[in-house]
Enzyme design. Structure first.
Site, PDB file in Angstrom:
ATOM      1  N   ASP A 217      40.401  45.267  49.001  1.00  0.00           N
ATOM      2  CA  ASP A 217      39.955  46.550  48.485  1.00  0.00           C
ATOM      3  C   ASP A 217      40.099  46.508  46.968  1.00  0.00           C
ATOM      4  OD1 ASP A 217      39.351  49.174  48.070  1.00  0.00           O
ATOM      5  OD2 ASP A 217      40.790  49.961  49.536  1.00  0.00           O
TER       6      ASP A 217
ATOM      7  N   TYR B  53      34.154  50.822  40.440  1.00  0.00           N
ATOM      8  CA  TYR B  53      33.171  51.106  39.388  1.00  0.00           C
ATOM      9  C   TYR B  53      33.850  51.170  38.022  1.00  0.00           C
ATOM     10  CZ  TYR B  53      29.831  52.613  43.066  1.00  0.00           C
ATOM     11  OH  TYR B  53      28.999  52.688  44.147  1.00  0.00           O
TER      12      TYR B  53
ATOM     13  N   ASP C 271      33.107  47.911  47.829  1.00  0.00           N
ATOM     14  CA  ASP C 271      34.381  47.474  47.254  1.00  0.00           C
ATOM     15  C   ASP C 271      35.398  46.971  48.274  1.00  0.00           C
ATOM     16  OD1 ASP C 271      34.887  49.900  48.399  1.00  0.00           O
ATOM     17  OD2 ASP C 271      36.074  50.676  46.741  1.00  0.00           O
ATOM     18  N   GLU C 272      34.975  46.808  49.513  1.00  0.00           N
ATOM     19  CA  GLU C 272      35.919  46.300  50.503  1.00  0.00           C
ATOM     20  C   GLU C 272      35.307  45.137  51.280  1.00  0.00           C
ATOM     21  OE1 GLU C 272      37.655  49.276  53.022  1.00  0.00           O
ATOM     22  OE2 GLU C 272      37.675  50.748  51.399  1.00  0.00           O
TER      23      GLU C 272
END
Length: 681
Positions: free
Chosen positions: A47, A52, A139-140
């Site tokens: 994660d 951003y 994002d993971e």
DNA sequence: AAGCAATAG
DNA sequence: GGTTCTATTGCTT
């Protein structure tokens, strides 16, 4: 973006009596990705920290010191930790945020291009270590590293007295030896290596969770934030599940499910565990009921399914009001232009087009989207790929307006608040026509082609189609998140600026560089010269990154900023980039720490992953300097030469509804000619 | 194949 | 929960 937590979770610290987690049911398919009879999966969850914001701070490092918020429309979708310290949270309105923190610096984040590209680079980098990588949002990532762990277990028997890398979720403050859970311990070292790779190669930090399934890996990865990692041991499964506030916190339980559960009197995870299964079945049906029950117990047999290239590409915009057809046409045209360009870079041909709208509803935000879709005539599909953007966009606009009028009556008034355009059913171009490239796709292809076996659930047309069925140099599409093949996130950034490349950090530029001048000593200049130019560039890029001849990616990223570029010796920049080990808790930023948990010893008891996967005739150093995509492809190929089972057989647990076919991993493409580039000369 | 609901970040 | 801008899966037709 993300409507969930990620706060410095002021946890209660109340570590109560030990609840011994349920044993993994021996019958269930939890070994789907495993060799038969393997003891345990080892699953990682990654994660990225405030993703951003991190990307923006790489573009402009001076933003690291200030409270930074990423703004989409009037919302702060994420923010850096400086801003969080001052009370800014995710999904806070800009007005509230400015009130809390007047010095908040805002960057517009509606255009996701850079985030999307950086995101795919992370996935690609992880995939170069192990093919089982599944994306979750931008994002993971999940990874199933069971095979890597088993290999290391055999090849590097863990020494006495070793421990874990990073934190261990340890509510009872037990004395824990790595030898109690050697696979998870190895997983923790792999997680540290991967986080370090993501940091050193891409400049991004993040958290990792290590556990025996996806649910648990995800839940545990957030316990120490930011930029830390933690392992969950099986004996603490019960604890972590019950420590979740309510059922809504269980991944997979969304709003609607939580509402229904609430009507059944279920609010806590414990309630869900204890609710009689027949009651659950009445509300949700057997399959969902069992899944919910399992989730509440921390049981999750879902496999890590490699994401591969995206299934669809879409672009959308929201607004307060749109009520004239002229505006609609204009907006659709604008959206389509961007989308078609992305589609061109992707290289696949979309077979279906969808238009989605959201209508204004005054009283309630009963706000569902409506959509209409249709096939794309193949001549149009061709045009989309064939470069002539406008030639494709105009007919698509017309197509879109036909769909529009299926939803909105031409004669009457309307009030839209969103328009989305989407290409899906993406087909790879026929092989053979191959352009220049030697490397085709970054990822093993998923599904999507006609000639494959039907999947069990009949939803997709099939899985397991290897990339290009042709010889060594086939298709050249870079079907990867809108990035041209071999083009990296930072190169993309460079191209976006108006600054000519020759003035920029890593100097891929012929005028300032003699061909062999910057080559690492052990790279044969002749072999190097034989490489395609793009690959030469990539090699130089990574060589510089490794040898810090070029200070860092950050220096390249820094350029598209409005500020004067900092010098390479700039202390802040260097400090960030020289940060020795992001995985080292001593240097980690996180103030928060679960009460009662301990950080088990930090020093690696395992040697770092020596490159055991490389065939003997391959120079590891040269290999490490190859572009990541190529590394990954070769590794995958080498792996396939071993007779170990790769793809789980579809028997699963032997019950129906057993998920889907595992997607094919690692194409069986040949291109062994690449090997010649590595032989020591 | 189409449309939508649900879930996710 | 909805704000934003995506993306995926599974149900229903």
């Amino acid at each position: 973006m993300d409507s969930s937590d990620e706060e410095m979770d002021g946890d209660d610290g109340q570590w109560r009596s030990q609840f011994t987690g349920p044993e993994e049911p021996a019958t269930s398919g939890w070994s789907v990705n495993n060799p038969p009879g393997a003891p345990h999966r080892v699953i990682l969850h990654f994660d990225l920290d405030c993703f951003y914001a991190q990307v923006e701070m790489i573009r402009d490092p001076s933003l690291r010191e200030v409270p930074l918020g990423i703004q989409q429309k009037y919302i702060i979708v994420t923010c850096n930790y400086v801003a969080r310290e001052r009370g800014v949270t995710k999904l806070m309105s800009v007005t509230d945020a400015k009130e809390k923190c007047p010095e908040l610096v805002l960057v517009r984040g509606e255009d996701l291009t850079l985030y999307r590209e950086a995101s795919h680079q992370v996935t690609e980098l992880l995939s170069s270590f192990c093919p089982l990588v599944e994306r979750l949002g931008f994002d993971e990532n999940f990874m199933d590293v069971t095979e890597m762990v088993e290999r290391r277990m055999k090849e590097t028997p863990p020494p006495e007295g070793y421990s874990f890398s990073g934190h261990v979720y340890n509510p009872s403050n037990a004395e824990i030896s790595g030898s109690d859970h050697p696979r998870l311990a190895l997983g923790s070292y792999i997680a540290a290596e991967l986080r370090d790779a993501v940091h050193s190669r891409l400049g991004l930090t993040g958290c990792a969770g290590v556990a025996t399934n996806k649910l648990l890996a995800k839940l545990v990865s957030g316990t120490f934030k930011p930029n830390q990692q933690t392992v969950l041991l099986p004996e603490d499964v019960g604890h972590i599940m019950e420590s979740l506030g309510g059922v809504r916190k269980v991944p997979g339980v969304g709003h609607q499910t939580a509402k229904k559960l609430h009507q059944l009197g279920v609010v806590s995870v414990k309630d869900l565990q204890l609710l009689p299964l027949p009651d659950l079945v009445k509300e949700f049906g057997g399959a969902v009921a069992r899944r919910l029950r399992n989730l509440s117990l921390g049981v999750d047999d879902s496999p890590v399914t490699p994401s591969g290239a995206p299934q669809s590409l879409s672009d959308e915009d929201s607004f307060k009001k749109m009520s004239s057809e002229a505006e609609v046409v204009e907006k659709i045209q604008q959206l389509l232009s961007r989308l078609v360009e992305r589609m061109q870079k992707d290289g696949r041909q979309p077979q279906t087009f969808r238009l989605t709208i959201r209508r204004y509803t005054p009283t309630n935000k009963w706000f569902s989207r409506e959509s209409r879709q249709c096939p794309i005539p193949s001549h149009l599909g061709q045009k989309i790929l064939s470069g002539a953007t406008e030639d494709a966009v105009l007919p698509l606009v017309s197509l879109a307006m036909k769909l529009f009028h299926k939803m909105v009556d031409g004669g009457s008034a309307f009030h839209l608040t969103l328009i989305n355009v989407c290409f899906s059913n993406l087909q790879s171009r026929a092989a053979g026509a191959g352009g220049k490239g030697a490397i085709t796709a970054f990822f093993p292809r998923r599904s999507q082609n006609q000639d494959s076996a039907p999947s069990i659930d009949g939803r997709r047309s099939g899985h397991g189609v290897p990339p290009a069925p042709t010889g060594s140099s086939s298709g050249s599409e870079g079907e990867f998140g809108g990035l041209e093949r071999n083009q990296s996130f930072f190169e993309t950034l460079l191209e976006r600026t108006d600054i000519p490349r020759s003035t920029q950090g890593c100097g891929f530029n012929e005028a300032t560089r003699t061909p062999s001048q910057r080559l690492p000593a052990d790279v044969d200049p002749e072999v190097f010269g034989a490489l395609p130019e793009e690959i030469q560039k990539e090699l130089l890029g990574s060589a510089h990154l490794n040898s810090s001849t070029c200070p860092s990616i950050a220096d390249a990223l820094r350029l598209p900023t409005n500020k004067p570029p900092k010098t390479f010796t700039d202390s802040e920049g260097n400090k960030f980039w020289k940060d020795p080990s992001p995985a080292d808790p001593a240097t980690a930023v996180g103030p928060e720490r679960l009460a009662g948990t301990r950080t088990l010893t930090e020093r690696a008891a395992f040697p770092p992953s020596s490159d055991r996967e490389l065939p003997g005739n391959v120079d590891p150093l040269v290999f490490s300097q190859l572009p990541l995509g190529i590394q990954r492809e070769l590794r995958s190929e080498w792996r396939q030469q071993k007779p170990v089972l790769k793809v789980p057989s579809s028997k699963g647990s032997g019950r129906r509804s057993q998920g889907k076919d595992p997607k094919a991993v690692g194409g069986s493409s040949q291109h062994n000619n690449l090997l010649k580039y590595f032989k020591r000369s």
